[in-house]
Write a protein that holds these residues in place. Structure first.
Motif, PDB file in Angstrom:
ATOM      1  N   ALA A 345       9.387  -0.301   4.418  1.00  0.00           N
ATOM      2  CA  ALA A 345      10.544   0.270   5.108  1.00  0.00           C
ATOM      3  C   ALA A 345      11.580   0.805   4.126  1.00  0.00           C
ATOM      4  CB  ALA A 345      11.167  -0.781   6.025  1.00  0.00           C
ATOM      5  N   LEU A 346      11.777   0.096   3.032  1.00  0.00           N
ATOM      6  CA  LEU A 346      12.752   0.525   2.025  1.00  0.00           C
ATOM      7  C   LEU A 346      12.337   1.851   1.406  1.00  0.00           C
ATOM      8  CD1 LEU A 346      14.409  -1.722  -0.649  1.00  0.00           C
ATOM      9  CD2 LEU A 346      13.419   0.443  -1.317  1.00  0.00           C
ATOM     10  N   LEU A 347      11.062   1.976   1.003  1.00  0.00           N
ATOM     11  CA  LEU A 347      10.595   3.207   0.376  1.00  0.00           C
ATOM     12  C   LEU A 347      10.658   4.376   1.352  1.00  0.00           C
ATOM     13  CD1 LEU A 347       7.535   1.899  -1.686  1.00  0.00           C
ATOM     14  CD2 LEU A 347       9.788   2.569  -2.530  1.00  0.00           C
ATOM     15  N   ASP A 348      10.328   4.118   2.614  1.00  0.00           N
ATOM     16  CA  ASP A 348      10.402   5.167   3.622  1.00  0.00           C
ATOM     17  C   ASP A 348      11.839   5.628   3.804  1.00  0.00           C
ATOM     18  OD1 ASP A 348       9.395   6.912   5.514  1.00  0.00           O
ATOM     19  OD2 ASP A 348       9.600   5.474   7.156  1.00  0.00           O
ATOM     20  N   SER A 349      12.767   4.681   3.805  1.00  0.00           N
ATOM     21  CA  SER A 349      14.191   5.038   3.953  1.00  0.00           C
ATOM     22  C   SER A 349      14.671   5.840   2.753  1.00  0.00           C
ATOM     23  CB  SER A 349      15.027   3.764   4.106  1.00  0.00           C
ATOM     24  OG  SER A 349      14.640   3.036   5.264  1.00  0.00           O
ATOM     25  N   ALA A 350      14.177   5.469   1.552  1.00  0.00           N
ATOM     26  CA  ALA A 350      14.593   6.183   0.345  1.00  0.00           C
ATOM     27  C   ALA A 350      14.055   7.619   0.352  1.00  0.00           C
ATOM     28  CB  ALA A 350      14.090   5.444  -0.892  1.00  0.00           C
ATOM     29  N   ARG A 351      12.832   7.814   0.864  1.00  0.00           N
ATOM     30  CA  ARG A 351      12.246   9.163   0.883  1.00  0.00           C
ATOM     31  C   ARG A 351      12.940  10.063   1.902  1.00  0.00           C
ATOM     32  NH1 ARG A 351       7.158   6.216   1.141  1.00  0.00           N
ATOM     33  NH2 ARG A 351       6.255   6.010  -0.948  1.00  0.00           N
ATOM     34  N   THR A 352      13.225   9.527   3.081  1.00  0.00           N
ATOM     35  CA  THR A 352      13.794  10.345   4.158  1.00  0.00           C
ATOM     36  C   THR A 352      15.313  10.442   4.108  1.00  0.00           C
ATOM     37  OG1 THR A 352      13.916   8.433   5.652  1.00  0.00           O
ATOM     38  CG2 THR A 352      11.860   9.714   5.653  1.00  0.00           C
ATOM     39  N   GLY A 353      15.936   9.509   3.398  1.00  0.00           N
ATOM     40  CA  GLY A 353      17.390   9.497   3.361  1.00  0.00           C
ATOM     41  C   GLY A 353      18.011   8.880   4.586  1.00  0.00           C
ATOM     42  N   THR A 354      17.181   8.316   5.458  1.00  0.00           N
ATOM     43  CA  THR A 354      17.677   7.678   6.679  1.00  0.00           C
ATOM     44  C   THR A 354      17.218   6.227   6.711  1.00  0.00           C
ATOM     45  OG1 THR A 354      17.524   9.769   7.882  1.00  0.00           O
ATOM     46  CG2 THR A 354      17.693   7.750   9.201  1.00  0.00           C
ATOM     47  N   VAL A 355      18.150   5.304   6.813  1.00  0.00           N
ATOM     48  CA  VAL A 355      17.820   3.883   6.830  1.00  0.00           C
ATOM     49  C   VAL A 355      17.176   3.528   8.166  1.00  0.00           C
ATOM     50  CG1 VAL A 355      18.734   1.541   6.722  1.00  0.00           C
ATOM     51  CG2 VAL A 355      19.701   3.326   5.263  1.00  0.00           C
ATOM     52  N   ARG A 356      16.036   2.859   8.097  1.00  0.00           N
ATOM     53  CA  ARG A 356      15.388   2.398   9.319  1.00  0.00           C
ATOM     54  C   ARG A 356      15.072   0.909   9.205  1.00  0.00           C
ATOM     55  NH1 ARG A 356      10.080   1.306   9.184  1.00  0.00           N
ATOM     56  NH2 ARG A 356       8.719   2.217   7.577  1.00  0.00           N
ATOM     57  N   LEU A 357      14.842   0.281  10.341  1.00  0.00           N
ATOM     58  CA  LEU A 357      14.575  -1.148  10.388  1.00  0.00           C
ATOM     59  C   LEU A 357      13.096  -1.437  10.169  1.00  0.00           C
ATOM     60  CD1 LEU A 357      16.821  -2.120  13.454  1.00  0.00           C
ATOM     61  CD2 LEU A 357      17.432  -1.987  11.027  1.00  0.00           C
ATOM     62  N   ILE A 358      12.805  -2.698   9.844  1.00  0.00           N
ATOM     63  CA  ILE A 358      11.419  -3.136   9.675  1.00  0.00           C
ATOM     64  C   ILE A 358      10.823  -3.375  11.054  1.00  0.00           C
ATOM     65  CG2 ILE A 358       9.920  -4.906   8.677  1.00  0.00           C
ATOM     66  CD1 ILE A 358      12.234  -5.527   6.724  1.00  0.00           C
ATOM     67  N   GLY A 359       9.677  -2.756  11.321  1.00  0.00           N
ATOM     68  CA  GLY A 359       9.051  -2.898  12.626  1.00  0.00           C
ATOM     69  C   GLY A 359       7.663  -3.494  12.536  1.00  0.00           C
ATOM     70  N   MET A 360       7.024  -3.614  13.690  1.00  0.00           N
ATOM     71  CA  MET A 360       5.681  -4.188  13.746  1.00  0.00           C
ATOM     72  C   MET A 360       4.685  -3.353  12.955  1.00  0.00           C
ATOM     73  SD  MET A 360       5.145  -7.093  15.162  1.00  0.00           S
ATOM     74  CE  MET A 360       3.412  -7.039  15.579  1.00  0.00           C
ATOM     75  N   LYS A 361       4.900  -2.032  12.918  1.00  0.00           N
ATOM     76  CA  LYS A 361       3.993  -1.174  12.175  1.00  0.00           C
ATOM     77  C   LYS A 361       3.963  -1.566  10.700  1.00  0.00           C
ATOM     78  CE  LYS A 361       3.029   3.695  11.142  1.00  0.00           C
ATOM     79  NZ  LYS A 361       3.470   5.102  11.351  1.00  0.00           N
ATOM     80  N   ASP A 362       5.117  -1.852  10.138  1.00  0.00           N
ATOM     81  CA  ASP A 362       5.188  -2.265   8.729  1.00  0.00           C
ATOM     82  C   ASP A 362       4.515  -3.614   8.530  1.00  0.00           C
ATOM     83  OD1 ASP A 362       6.909  -0.020   7.940  1.00  0.00           O
ATOM     84  OD2 ASP A 362       8.435  -1.036   9.115  1.00  0.00           O
ATOM     85  N   LEU A 363       4.792  -4.549   9.432  1.00  0.00           N
ATOM     86  CA  LEU A 363       4.249  -5.902   9.289  1.00  0.00           C
ATOM     87  C   LEU A 363       2.737  -5.922   9.458  1.00  0.00           C
ATOM     88  CD1 LEU A 363       7.086  -7.706  11.245  1.00  0.00           C
ATOM     89  CD2 LEU A 363       6.571  -8.066   8.827  1.00  0.00           C
TER      90      LEU A 363
END
Length: 407
Positions: A345-363
């Motif tokens: 989730a952190l790397l995805d937020s860094a790439r897109t510039g938009t902070v997102r929460l950790i979801g079931m997909k990540d887990l």
């Protein structure tokens, strides 16, 4: 710089053609010095000293060029360490001021008497998620007799001996030991092989004795012997006499576990390979109670996942589903799973510039990538359960392997 005379020009040309000719270069430097061109002379002598560092004529010319005829350059004044120490004395504490160490290591400040004993903690067995079988066995084998001294006296129940926890790595044996200490309201003294072994003959045995002496002074106290297979390896396989003597010392300390001097001292040990532990350590009256600590069950996995996700930004996490897909993972594996999901989730937020929460997909993606770390242990334990289960020592392991269809 003044113009060179024809002689100096000729010498410079000759030096350029033969740069390693030290006498020729020193002759040029001497003429420059006689002409009052000290800086040019220093430059030429410096090059000559690079080719011939010990040349006496070069050193003498350098001294003359530096303004000290006939003598080498005066050395720089020594650094005033005392003045520097006074300047920083209020900031940096004194170092290396103790007396020299003795050659036999007897004054080694890292001995067992220097251990920090943890005061009674707040961790209880209720804080251990799931693992009800382990809790029930701890209660019956260890805790109930301690909590009920009158019943213990009535039934003649002895407190002699200690408790050995074994199982795959990363399943919470140390945490359970701390929880037992919390249940007893006792201090906690964790000991590993690095705390005991010493290069000097006799010091390892002394350290082992000091461990128990420290526990006696801090009673009630739980002595936790971590990685018992290293501290108490089979003496028949140990070539080094010092290690055998250390095991002998441990046996001596355990033999006195119910003596008056040891009142309030409780011994717990943990190992991943109990079959490598010296058989004498598991004799009745020593570490005679054995409990298998397995990968966490469903309720335990839920508690562990909830703990590692409690301070992370999550949304729509179905813990029930996550518990099902993580069957067989150890507590350490579950902690790594949560860390990996947070990283995605952190790397995805860094790439897109938009902070997102950790979801079931990540887990779920992280769970798919995590390889159960206990599998290699079960591969080895299977052979022990099949061919080395003398006296039913590993019956609980056999039952688990059959239940999991690994045997």
């Amino acid at each position: 710089m003044p113009d060179d005379s024809p002689l100096l020009q000729s010498l410079r040309t000759a030096v350029a053609a033969a740069p390693a000719d030290v006498p020729l270069r020193l002759h040029l430097a001497e003429l420059l010095l006689d002409a009052g061109r000290s800086q040019d002379a220093v430059a030429e002598v410096a090059v000559a000293l690079q080719h011939a560092p010990g040349d006496a004529r070069a050193r003498d010319l350098m001294a003359r060029a530096m303004g000290v005829p006939g003598q080498p350059p005066a050395p720089r004044p020594g650094f005033d360490w005392k003045a520097a120490e006074q300047q920083v004395g209020d900031v940096v504490p004194p170092r290396f001021v103790e007396a020299p160490a003795r050659a036999d290591g007897q004054d080694d400040p890292g001995g067992a008497d220097a251990f920090d004993v943890e005061r009674p903690g707040t961790v209880r067995l209720a804080d251990v998620g799931g693992m009800q079988d382990v809790k029930d066995r701890l209660e019956a084998a260890f805790l109930a007799p301690l909590r009920n001294p009158e019943l213990r006296k009535l039934y003649g129940k002895s407190l002699r001996g200690g408790l050995l926890l074994y199982g795959p790595p990363g399943c919470g044996k140390t945490f359970i030991a701390r929880a037992v200490a919390g249940e007893l309201g006792a201090a906690f003294l964790s000991v590993s092989v690095n705390d005991v072994l010493d290069m000097w003959i006799g010091n390892s045995e002394r350290n082992m004795h000091e461990v128990f002496q420290t526990a006696r002074r801090q009673a009630p106290c739980v002595v936790f012997l971590d990685e018992l297979d290293a501290l108490g390896a089979k003496r028949s396989r140990t070539a080094h006499s010092g290690m055998r003597n250390t095991v002998n010392q441990l046996l001596t300390e355990l033999d006195g576990i119910d003596a008056a001097a040891n009142e309030g001292v409780f011994v717990l040990a943990a190992t991943n390979v109990p079959w490598d532990v010296d058989n004498a350590l598991r004799r009745p009256g020593r570490l005679d109670r054995t409990i298998l600590v397995l990968p966490p069950d469903g309720p335990a996995r839920e508690a562990i996942l909830r703990y590692h996700l409690r301070d992370r930004p999550i949304e729509n996490v179905d813990l029930g589903k996550l518990v099902k897909v993580t069957d067989g993972l150890s507590g350490a594996d579950l902690a790594h799973l949560c860390e990996a999901a947070a990283e995605r989730a952190l790397l995805d937020s860094a790439r897109t510039g938009t902070v997102r929460l950790i979801g079931m997909k990540d887990l779920l993606a992280a769970a798919k990538d995590v390889v159960p770390s206990a599998e290699p242990w079960f591969a080895s334990a299977r052979n022990v359960a099949m061919f080395a289960n003398e006296g039913g020592m590993y019956d609980d392991l056999v039952a688990y392997l059959k239940k999991r269809r690994k045997l």
